[in-house]
Write a protein that holds these residues in place. Structure first.
Motif, mmCIF file in Angstrom:
data_model
loop_
_atom_site.group_PDB
_atom_site.id
_atom_site.type_symbol
_atom_site.label_atom_id
_atom_site.label_comp_id
_atom_site.label_asym_id
_atom_site.label_seq_id
_atom_site.Cartn_x
_atom_site.Cartn_y
_atom_site.Cartn_z
ATOM 1 N N THR A 54 24.315 28.572 50.650
ATOM 2 C CA THR A 54 23.387 29.622 50.233
ATOM 3 C C THR A 54 23.720 30.177 48.847
ATOM 4 O O THR A 54 22.817 30.528 48.096
ATOM 5 C CB THR A 54 23.362 30.762 51.271
ATOM 6 N N TYR A 58 21.083 30.084 45.765
ATOM 7 C CA TYR A 58 20.799 31.294 44.985
ATOM 8 C C TYR A 58 21.028 31.032 43.496
ATOM 9 O O TYR A 58 20.178 31.361 42.657
ATOM 10 C CB TYR A 58 21.671 32.453 45.478
ATOM 11 N N GLY A 83 21.500 40.957 44.050
ATOM 12 C CA GLY A 83 21.198 41.149 45.464
ATOM 13 C C GLY A 83 20.872 42.596 45.758
ATOM 14 O O GLY A 83 20.535 43.373 44.866
ATOM 15 N N ILE A 94 23.188 39.087 48.912
ATOM 16 C CA ILE A 94 21.920 38.371 48.910
ATOM 17 C C ILE A 94 21.458 38.299 50.364
ATOM 18 O O ILE A 94 22.125 37.714 51.207
ATOM 19 C CB ILE A 94 22.072 36.940 48.335
ATOM 20 N N SER A 95 20.321 38.910 50.641
ATOM 21 C CA SER A 95 19.801 38.922 52.003
ATOM 22 C C SER A 95 19.353 37.516 52.385
ATOM 23 O O SER A 95 18.583 36.878 51.665
ATOM 24 C CB SER A 95 18.616 39.897 52.083
ATOM 25 N N ARG A 96 19.862 37.017 53.516
ATOM 26 C CA ARG A 96 19.487 35.684 53.972
ATOM 27 C C ARG A 96 19.492 35.647 55.488
ATOM 28 O O ARG A 96 20.248 36.358 56.142
ATOM 29 C CB ARG A 96 20.428 34.631 53.419
ATOM 30 N N MET A 109 15.654 33.703 52.051
ATOM 31 C CA MET A 109 16.515 34.514 51.181
ATOM 32 C C MET A 109 15.649 35.469 50.384
ATOM 33 O O MET A 109 14.519 35.145 50.023
ATOM 34 C CB MET A 109 17.292 33.620 50.203
ATOM 35 N N TYR A 111 16.148 38.093 46.950
ATOM 36 C CA TYR A 111 16.967 38.685 45.903
ATOM 37 C C TYR A 111 16.049 39.189 44.802
ATOM 38 O O TYR A 111 14.819 39.070 44.911
ATOM 39 C CB TYR A 111 18.033 37.705 45.379
#
Length: 139
Positions: A54, A58, A83, A94-96, A109, A111
């Motif tokens: 991930t 990103y 993020g 970073i939201s995932r 994801m 960002y």
């Protein structure tokens, strides 16, 4: 005299057994430590160094977006990717998340990009390409 000789032999055998048990326990502990270190290193490599982790996704997508002329025109330069804001004021998370839909796994994801003229939210969704390689994602 026989009893004292028997007691001496018994003490000698018991101490030898205790020593061997200690050596075995130390070996098991060392093997467990090596296995734990291996799992930690594999997890770090998979997340940081793998081209399909991930973090790599990103980095690749944010660089691609920041170099796109349409994004530069809309947001202005320089452009910074970040993020979510943490409680300490840092923007590293970073939201995932992963989810399943119709039997296929997906990675989502979120960002942010910020430029001199504005900011944007990036929402990225990728489908798992291979069941044999669970960290392989595609468009």
């Amino acid at each position: 005299m026989k009893d004292s000789l028997y007691l001496l032999v018994a003490v000698k055998e018991t101490s030898k057994d205790i020593t061997y048990s200690g050596v075995i326990l130390v070996g098991i502990g060392a093997a467990g430590s090596v296995m734990f270190a291996g799992v930690v290193l594999y997890t770090l490599w998979k997340e940081m160094m793998s081209s399909q982790g991930t973090t790599a996704i990103y980095n690749k997508t944010s660089t691609r977006l920041m170099n796109d002329s349409r994004v530069k025109d809309m947001l202005g330069t320089p452009i910074v990717a970040h993020g979510e804001l943490s409680s300490r004021g840092r923007r590293r998370h970073i939201s995932r998340s992963t989810y399943e839909k119709d039997g296929a796994k997906y990675l989502r994801m979120v960002y942010y990009l910020k430029g001199s003229h504005g900011k944007a939210t990036v929402q990225l969704e990728m489908k798992q390409v291979s069941v044999l390689f669970p960290s392989l994602w595609g468009h």
